[in-house]
Design a protein around this motif. Structure first.
Motif, PDB file in Angstrom:
ATOM      1  N   SER A 151      -8.640   5.008   1.546  1.00 45.84           N
ATOM      2  CA  SER A 151      -8.310   6.561   1.223  1.00 45.84           C
ATOM      3  C   SER A 151      -9.191   7.400   2.093  1.00 45.84           C
ATOM      4  N   HIS A 208       0.781   5.629   1.328  1.00 49.45           N
ATOM      5  CA  HIS A 208       0.214   6.683   2.000  1.00 49.45           C
ATOM      6  C   HIS A 208       0.825   7.843   1.494  1.00 49.45           C
ATOM      7  N   THR A 264      -2.419   8.113  -5.999  1.00 49.14           N
ATOM      8  CA  THR A 264      -3.087   7.069  -5.909  1.00 49.14           C
ATOM      9  C   THR A 264      -4.119   6.465  -7.083  1.00 49.14           C
ATOM     10  N   ILE A 324      -1.735   7.783  11.225  1.00 48.08           N
ATOM     11  CA  ILE A 324      -1.649   7.452   9.893  1.00 48.08           C
ATOM     12  C   ILE A 324      -1.394   5.837   9.880  1.00 48.08           C
ATOM     13  N   GLN A 383      -6.016  -0.136  -0.710  1.00 46.42           N
ATOM     14  CA  GLN A 383      -5.796   1.341  -0.712  1.00 46.42           C
ATOM     15  C   GLN A 383      -7.006   1.912   0.073  1.00 46.42           C
ATOM     16  N   LEU A 403       5.560   5.388   2.040  1.00 46.33           N
ATOM     17  CA  LEU A 403       5.010   6.543   2.432  1.00 46.33           C
ATOM     18  C   LEU A 403       5.317   7.694   1.686  1.00 46.33           C
ATOM     19  N   LYS A 449      -3.112   2.126   8.681  1.00 42.98           N
ATOM     20  CA  LYS A 449      -2.267   1.258   7.394  1.00 42.98           C
ATOM     21  C   LYS A 449      -2.305  -0.315   8.171  1.00 42.98           C
ATOM     22  N   ASP A 467       0.834  -1.211   0.024  1.00 41.62           N
ATOM     23  CA  ASP A 467       0.035   0.194   0.084  1.00 41.62           C
ATOM     24  C   ASP A 467       0.962   1.381  -0.048  1.00 41.62           C
TER      25      ASP A 467
END
Length: 426
Positions: free
Chosen positions: A113, A85, A95, A187, A111, A201, A191, A83
């Motif tokens: 979001s 971020h 993305t 965050i 993902q 990231l 995740k 993934d």
């Protein structure tokens, strides 16, 4: 009887002490359950902002946030999972092309979001400009699409890190959003809870980013990379420049159109560069270092996954995107070079046009936004178009025009070229 009292936890951090594992576990759980009041958690958040946290405290705080809800099990997905971020920026549509691209190369991309707030756009807002597309998927649907398509972009379910949802809203109204330990744990708790095996990231730096100073961005990146490693998620961070918007579009439907251009093998050079850089990192972290994302863009495989992914969530990839009723073209008043396109100013202009929201419950316009005709370093003649302001509400244009005019500068000198990817951490 409780083993801890909220006021004692607050005092410990207020006085520069280190919170014990027990204090952290208790206060996060009690706040999530409503047993610690908002004003008490506000005081603790401010103490954390002012006093900081040790790496061990941040790791435990993150673990407590994860433990407040469910953790998805993606072991039934046959592909390795990876993934990405982003900490948020202006024109940051990465993305959209990245998710199907990485899936086309053999990884599965789960993902989760969010929506935009203020001057930074939200991925879900962009995708909702596609007729029929829906953001809300149940866990079973999410995992099934990951297995069948290899790519899914959707809203995080209510069950993932509910402590974060509650604390995030509180930080937003108490001046504690900037606390790096709380940003990192917010965050990373989501995740890690989503169950991905690898995470890349994209930590933005510059006027349009949340972190304006490179030193702060580095600290945040290092903190998150360490948190990922502590929880068994292979994590790497790229520091990337957000002083200028990404690409030529800022908004919702306009960014979807630009993303489709990238998937078709075109698109602005900076969007392609960052998409490929992040794709290579994700594929390497997922154990697929020999995959060739550049080729997957060229040969149409990434576009095929995009179309399948959009259809799987009810969207029509061939439907026309919303178009603004009002378009104002702003032109250069002199010859020279575009010397600056300030990301923050353009983000605020797009927000003024209706592309963003001031409060979480505000609606956004799918058609509104800013379309750039020139980027920093481009030569320009008097009368050449610099940018377009797009909106359905003409009364929004004057305020947006003022923001954009201060953000886009023309001068006699070509500006120095600055790198898009500043550094790699992890």
């Amino acid at each position: 009887m409780n083993a801890y009292a909220a006021v004692d936890v607050i005092r410990t951090k207020r006085d520069g002490g280190v919170l014990s594992d027990g204090q952290i576990d208790w206060v996060v759980d009690a706040y999530t359950r409503g047993r610690v009041a908002d004003e008490q958690m506000s005081a603790l958040a401010m103490a954390i902002l002012l006093r900081g946290m040790t790496p061990a405290e941040i790791a435990r705080w993150t673990a407590a946030m994860i433990a407040s809800g469910e953790r998805l099990d993606l072991s039934g997905v046959s592909r390795p999972t990876a993934d990405k971020h982003s900490t948020g920026g202006v024109g940051d549509k990465i993305t959209l092309p990245l998710t199907p691209l990485v899936a086309a190369c053999g990884a599965a991309v789960p993902q989760l979001s969010g929506r935009g707030l203020g001057h930074t756009g939200g991925t879900l807002d962009k995708l909702e400009s596609i007729p029929g597309w829906r953001a809300a998927l149940g866990n079973a649907e999410f995992i099934a699409q990951l297995r069948e398509v290899g790519a899914v972009i959707c809203a995080a379910g209510e069950g993932l890190a509910p402590a974060d949802r509650k604390l995030y809203a509180l930080r937003d109204v108490t001046g504690t959003v900037e606390a790096i330990p709380l940003i990192a744990s917010s965050i990373m708790s989501k995740k890690i809870a989503e169950g991905t095996g690898a995470l890349v990231l994209d930590v933005k730096v510059g006027s349009g980013a949340f972190m304006k100073a490179e030193s702060d961005a580095r600290e945040l990146a290092r903190t998150m990379v360490e948190l990922g490693g502590a929880h068994g998620v292979r994590t790497v961070a790229l520091l990337t420049d957000m002083s200028t918007p990404l690409g030529l579009t800022v908004g919702n439907a306009v960014e979807v159109a630009e993303s489709v251009e990238v998937l078709a093998g075109g698109g602005p050079a900076d969007v392609v560069e960052l998409t490929l850089a992040l794709a290579r990192e994700m594929l390497a972290a997922a154990g697929l270092p020999d995959a060739d994302p550049e080729r997957a863009l060229r040969d149409g495989r990434a576009m095929d996954v995009w179309r399948t992914m959009i259809r799987a969530q009810g969207g029509d990839p061939d439907a026309p995107l919303p178009v603004a009723a009002e378009v104002e073209v702003v032109r250069a008043d002199r010859d020279g070079f575009v010397s600056a396109v300030d990301a923050y100013g353009i983000g605020i202009a797009a927000w003024r046009l209706g592309a963003g929201r001031a409060r979480k419950e505000d609606p956004v316009s799918a058609a509104a936004g800013v379309v750039l005709h020139r980027r920093p370093g481009d030569p320009v003649r008097a009368g050449d178009p610099l940018y377009e302001l797009r909106t359905d509400d003409p009364e929004r244009i004057p305020a947006a025009r003022a923001e954009a005019a201060a953000a886009v500068l023309v001068s006699g000198q070509r500006p120095a070229v600055t790198p898009l990817v500043i550094d790699r951490i992890g």
